[in-house]
Design a protein around this motif. Structure first.
Motif, PDB file in Angstrom:
ATOM      1  N   ALA A  14       0.812  -1.213   0.000  1.00  0.00           N
ATOM      2  CA  ALA A  14       0.000   0.000   0.000  1.00  0.00           C
ATOM      3  C   ALA A  14       0.847   1.265   0.000  1.00  0.00           C
ATOM      4  O   ALA A  14       0.300   2.371   0.026  1.00  0.00           O
ATOM      5  N   THR A  15       2.170   1.108  -0.006  1.00  0.00           N
ATOM      6  CA  THR A  15       3.063   2.269  -0.016  1.00  0.00           C
ATOM      7  C   THR A  15       4.205   2.023  -0.999  1.00  0.00           C
ATOM      8  O   THR A  15       4.783   0.933  -1.026  1.00  0.00           O
ATOM      9  N   THR A  16       4.513   3.034  -1.799  1.00  0.00           N
ATOM     10  CA  THR A  16       5.671   2.996  -2.693  1.00  0.00           C
ATOM     11  C   THR A  16       6.496   4.247  -2.431  1.00  0.00           C
ATOM     12  O   THR A  16       5.996   5.368  -2.565  1.00  0.00           O
ATOM     13  N   SER A  17       7.752   4.066  -2.040  1.00  0.00           N
ATOM     14  CA  SER A  17       8.617   5.195  -1.709  1.00  0.00           C
ATOM     15  C   SER A  17       9.070   5.901  -2.986  1.00  0.00           C
ATOM     16  O   SER A  17       8.950   5.353  -4.089  1.00  0.00           O
ATOM     17  N   PRO A  18       9.617   7.118  -2.873  1.00  0.00           N
ATOM     18  CA  PRO A  18      10.099   7.834  -4.060  1.00  0.00           C
ATOM     19  C   PRO A  18      11.146   7.059  -4.855  1.00  0.00           C
ATOM     20  O   PRO A  18      11.248   7.225  -6.076  1.00  0.00           O
ATOM     21  N   ASN A  19      11.929   6.188  -4.181  1.00  0.00           N
ATOM     22  CA  ASN A  19      12.941   5.407  -4.909  1.00  0.00           C
ATOM     23  C   ASN A  19      12.409   4.057  -5.386  1.00  0.00           C
ATOM     24  O   ASN A  19      13.167   3.220  -5.880  1.00  0.00           O
ATOM     25  N   GLY A  20      11.094   3.836  -5.228  1.00  0.00           N
ATOM     26  CA  GLY A  20      10.474   2.645  -5.804  1.00  0.00           C
ATOM     27  C   GLY A  20      10.300   1.462  -4.886  1.00  0.00           C
ATOM     28  O   GLY A  20       9.753   0.429  -5.299  1.00  0.00           O
ATOM     29  N   VAL A  21      10.736   1.537  -3.625  1.00  0.00           N
ATOM     30  CA  VAL A  21      10.606   0.412  -2.701  1.00  0.00           C
ATOM     31  C   VAL A  21       9.150   0.287  -2.254  1.00  0.00           C
ATOM     32  O   VAL A  21       8.535   1.259  -1.813  1.00  0.00           O
ATOM     33  N   ARG A  22       8.605  -0.922  -2.347  1.00  0.00           N
ATOM     34  CA  ARG A  22       7.205  -1.174  -1.995  1.00  0.00           C
ATOM     35  C   ARG A  22       7.123  -1.760  -0.586  1.00  0.00           C
ATOM     36  O   ARG A  22       7.919  -2.623  -0.213  1.00  0.00           O
ATOM     37  N   SER A  23       6.122  -1.315   0.183  1.00  0.00           N
ATOM     38  CA  SER A  23       5.976  -1.765   1.564  1.00  0.00           C
ATOM     39  C   SER A  23       4.519  -1.656   1.983  1.00  0.00           C
ATOM     40  O   SER A  23       3.647  -1.368   1.162  1.00  0.00           O
ATOM     41  N   CYS A  24       4.262  -1.893   3.282  1.00  0.00           N
ATOM     42  CA  CYS A  24       2.938  -1.780   3.893  1.00  0.00           C
ATOM     43  C   CYS A  24       2.022  -2.918   3.447  1.00  0.00           C
ATOM     44  O   CYS A  24       1.194  -2.764   2.548  1.00  0.00           O
ATOM     45  N   PHE A  25       2.183  -4.072   4.126  1.00  0.00           N
ATOM     46  CA  PHE A  25       1.390  -5.260   3.832  1.00  0.00           C
ATOM     47  C   PHE A  25       0.490  -5.594   5.019  1.00  0.00           C
ATOM     48  O   PHE A  25       0.828  -5.311   6.170  1.00  0.00           O
ATOM     49  N   ALA A  26      -0.630  -6.214   4.733  1.00  0.00           N
ATOM     50  CA  ALA A  26      -1.600  -6.541   5.777  1.00  0.00           C
ATOM     51  C   ALA A  26      -1.021  -7.545   6.770  1.00  0.00           C
ATOM     52  O   ALA A  26      -0.237  -8.425   6.405  1.00  0.00           O
ATOM     53  N   HIS A  27      -1.439  -7.410   8.035  1.00  0.00           N
ATOM     54  CA  HIS A  27      -1.024  -8.354   9.078  1.00  0.00           C
ATOM     55  C   HIS A  27      -1.898  -9.601   8.964  1.00  0.00           C
ATOM     56  O   HIS A  27      -2.799  -9.842   9.770  1.00  0.00           O
ATOM     57  N   SER A  28      -1.605 -10.398   7.937  1.00  0.00           N
ATOM     58  CA  SER A  28      -2.407 -11.574   7.615  1.00  0.00           C
ATOM     59  C   SER A  28      -1.551 -12.555   6.832  1.00  0.00           C
ATOM     60  O   SER A  28      -0.474 -12.195   6.338  1.00  0.00           O
ATOM     61  N   PRO A  29      -2.015 -13.813   6.682  1.00  0.00           N
ATOM     62  CA  PRO A  29      -1.255 -14.773   5.876  1.00  0.00           C
ATOM     63  C   PRO A  29      -1.055 -14.301   4.436  1.00  0.00           C
ATOM     64  O   PRO A  29       0.043 -14.421   3.885  1.00  0.00           O
ATOM     65  N   THR A  30      -2.105 -13.764   3.825  1.00  0.00           N
ATOM     66  CA  THR A  30      -1.967 -13.270   2.452  1.00  0.00           C
ATOM     67  C   THR A  30      -0.994 -12.105   2.391  1.00  0.00           C
ATOM     68  O   THR A  30      -0.187 -11.996   1.454  1.00  0.00           O
ATOM     69  N   GLY A  31      -1.034 -11.228   3.391  1.00  0.00           N
ATOM     70  CA  GLY A  31      -0.083 -10.122   3.438  1.00  0.00           C
ATOM     71  C   GLY A  31       1.352 -10.616   3.500  1.00  0.00           C
ATOM     72  O   GLY A  31       2.245 -10.055   2.859  1.00  0.00           O
ATOM     73  N   ALA A  32       1.593 -11.693   4.262  1.00  0.00           N
ATOM     74  CA  ALA A  32       2.940 -12.258   4.360  1.00  0.00           C
ATOM     75  C   ALA A  32       3.386 -12.853   3.026  1.00  0.00           C
ATOM     76  O   ALA A  32       4.542 -12.692   2.617  1.00  0.00           O
ATOM     77  N   VAL A  33       2.481 -13.549   2.336  1.00  0.00           N
ATOM     78  CA  VAL A  33       2.806 -14.121   1.026  1.00  0.00           C
ATOM     79  C   VAL A  33       3.203 -13.020   0.048  1.00  0.00           C
ATOM     80  O   VAL A  33       4.229 -13.107  -0.646  1.00  0.00           O
ATOM     81  N   LEU A  34       2.393 -11.964  -0.016  1.00  0.00           N
ATOM     82  CA  LEU A  34       2.678 -10.873  -0.943  1.00  0.00           C
ATOM     83  C   LEU A  34       3.973 -10.157  -0.578  1.00  0.00           C
ATOM     84  O   LEU A  34       4.759  -9.781  -1.455  1.00  0.00           O
ATOM     85  N   ALA A  35       4.227  -9.975   0.719  1.00  0.00           N
ATOM     86  CA  ALA A  35       5.456  -9.308   1.151  1.00  0.00           C
ATOM     87  C   ALA A  35       6.689 -10.094   0.712  1.00  0.00           C
ATOM     88  O   ALA A  35       7.680  -9.515   0.250  1.00  0.00           O
ATOM     89  N   ALA A  36       6.643 -11.422   0.856  1.00  0.00           N
ATOM     90  CA  ALA A  36       7.778 -12.258   0.460  1.00  0.00           C
ATOM     91  C   ALA A  36       8.033 -12.161  -1.038  1.00  0.00           C
ATOM     92  O   ALA A  36       9.170 -11.967  -1.488  1.00  0.00           O
ATOM     93  N   MET A  37       6.973 -12.280  -1.832  1.00  0.00           N
ATOM     94  CA  MET A  37       7.139 -12.263  -3.284  1.00  0.00           C
ATOM     95  C   MET A  37       7.581 -10.894  -3.791  1.00  0.00           C
ATOM     96  O   MET A  37       8.456 -10.795  -4.667  1.00  0.00           O
ATOM     97  N   VAL A  38       6.994  -9.842  -3.253  1.00  0.00           N
ATOM     98  CA  VAL A  38       7.342  -8.498  -3.720  1.00  0.00           C
ATOM     99  C   VAL A  38       8.806  -8.183  -3.415  1.00  0.00           C
ATOM    100  O   VAL A  38       9.531  -7.646  -4.261  1.00  0.00           O
ATOM    101  N   LEU A  39       9.277  -8.538  -2.209  1.00  0.00           N
ATOM    102  CA  LEU A  39      10.675  -8.250  -1.897  1.00  0.00           C
ATOM    103  C   LEU A  39      11.615  -9.060  -2.778  1.00  0.00           C
ATOM    104  O   LEU A  39      12.603  -8.535  -3.300  1.00  0.00           O
ATOM    105  N   LEU A  40      11.327 -10.355  -2.977  1.00  0.00           N
ATOM    106  CA  LEU A  40      12.182 -11.158  -3.850  1.00  0.00           C
ATOM    107  C   LEU A  40      12.216 -10.569  -5.258  1.00  0.00           C
ATOM    108  O   LEU A  40      13.264 -10.526  -5.905  1.00  0.00           O
ATOM    109  N   GLY A  41      11.058 -10.115  -5.732  1.00  0.00           N
ATOM    110  CA  GLY A  41      11.020  -9.500  -7.047  1.00  0.00           C
ATOM    111  C   GLY A  41      11.837  -8.223  -7.109  1.00  0.00           C
ATOM    112  O   GLY A  41      12.540  -7.960  -8.093  1.00  0.00           O
TER     113      GLY A  41
END
Length: 288
Positions: A142-169
């Motif tokens: 839900a947040t993208t910093s000026p340098n393009g880093v994505r963050s702010c994931f839900a405190h949930s299992p789906t949020g954890a899945v998305l956080a892992a994949m987005v960071l690896l990407g």
């Protein structure tokens, strides 16, 4: 012992067979700093050392006869590598905004069901460098910093899945990889080691490698009110095989952050699990 670590009790023949199996498919990357998170990522995201020219590395035909008085070597029982198939795995929808005040870590009542059978719905896939990453309005980012880093994931299992994949990407994207390490990894020796190795690796021009895209996932550990989660993420390695890697995440400062080993690796190993099938995993991919 890490999920990708070799079994120290296995015999030399087993180790030799496994090494040959990995080398044949080009998953051994060279010139990588041992102990850095980039070891895992290069093995996972790149097919370094493999030539698509069948004459470049000709295979040797083994002899079918055994020396007199010696037992005949048993045929390998290594399971066949799964052949990736392109199947739609999630509903495509309008991309969420780069910054949202209601989704991701701002979601006050996220769905706590662990996705075990079906992929998260209403997901949009966008390119991060050469890799497609999943975005969802409800669970993040839900947040993208000026340098393009994505963050702010839900405190949930789906949020954890998305956080892992987005960071690896983001880590495979040289334009934002180091910034993502600094901003999205729990502070400590592991992060410091990974950043140092990443900065050293950035001095070497990146070479072209085979296409790698996400294929599936499995939530390995997510207790109620989790402050730590483990998600096994699977990648399609250039349509040749599937590689799986566990990612440990910690709920830290109101968001999911990746937690590294002290040596800077994701799991203390350089090799992903090579899967014989996606049985037991949730198919989740933006490529079709």
């Amino acid at each position: 012992m890490g999920l990708f670590s070799r079994d120290n009790d296995s015999g030399d023949d087993s180790d030799s067979a496994k090494s040959s199996f990995m080398e044949e498919r080009g998953f051994i990357a060279s010139a990588i700093v041992v102990g850095a998170v980039l070891i895992c990522l290069v093995v996972w995201f790149m097919l370094g050392g493999r030539s698509d020219n069948p004459t470049a590395n000709p295979s040797q035909t083994p002899s079918t006869s055994a020396p007199t008085g010696q037992p005949t070597e048993e045929e390998s029982t290594e399971p066949p590598v799964a052949t990736p198939t392109a199947l739609p795995t999630s509903t495509r929808t309008t991309p969420p905004p780069p910054n949202s005040s209601t989704g991701g870590c701002h979601n006050k009542n996220p769905n706590q069901a662990i996705p075990r059978l079906a992929a998260p719905p209403l997901v949009t896939w966008q390119f991060e460098g050469a890799m497609l990453i999943p975005l969802q309005a409800a669970s993040g980012p839900a947040t993208t910093s000026p340098n393009g880093v994505r963050s702010c994931f839900a405190h949930s299992p789906t949020g954890a899945v998305l956080a892992a994949m987005v960071l690896l990407g983001q880590l495979q994207n040289q334009a934002v990889g180091i910034a993502a390490l600094k901003a999205r990894v729990v502070p400590g020796p592991g992060r410091d080691a990974a950043i140092a190795a990443s900065q050293e690796s950035a001095k070497t021009p990146k070479t072209a490698n085979g296409e790698v895209q996400f294929a599936a996932f499995k939530v390995l550990d997510y207790p109620p009110n989790a402050t730590r989660a483990i998600v096994q993420v699977v990648a399609d390695l250039n349509n040749k095989a599937y590689g799986a890697m566990p990612v440990t995440l910690r709920w830290y400062k109101g968001d999911w952050y990746v937690e590294l080993q002290e040596d800077g690796t994701l799991n203390g190993s350089v090799e992903p699990d090579i899967l014989s099938s996606l049985s037991g995993y949730v198919r989740f991919s933006g490529s079709s």
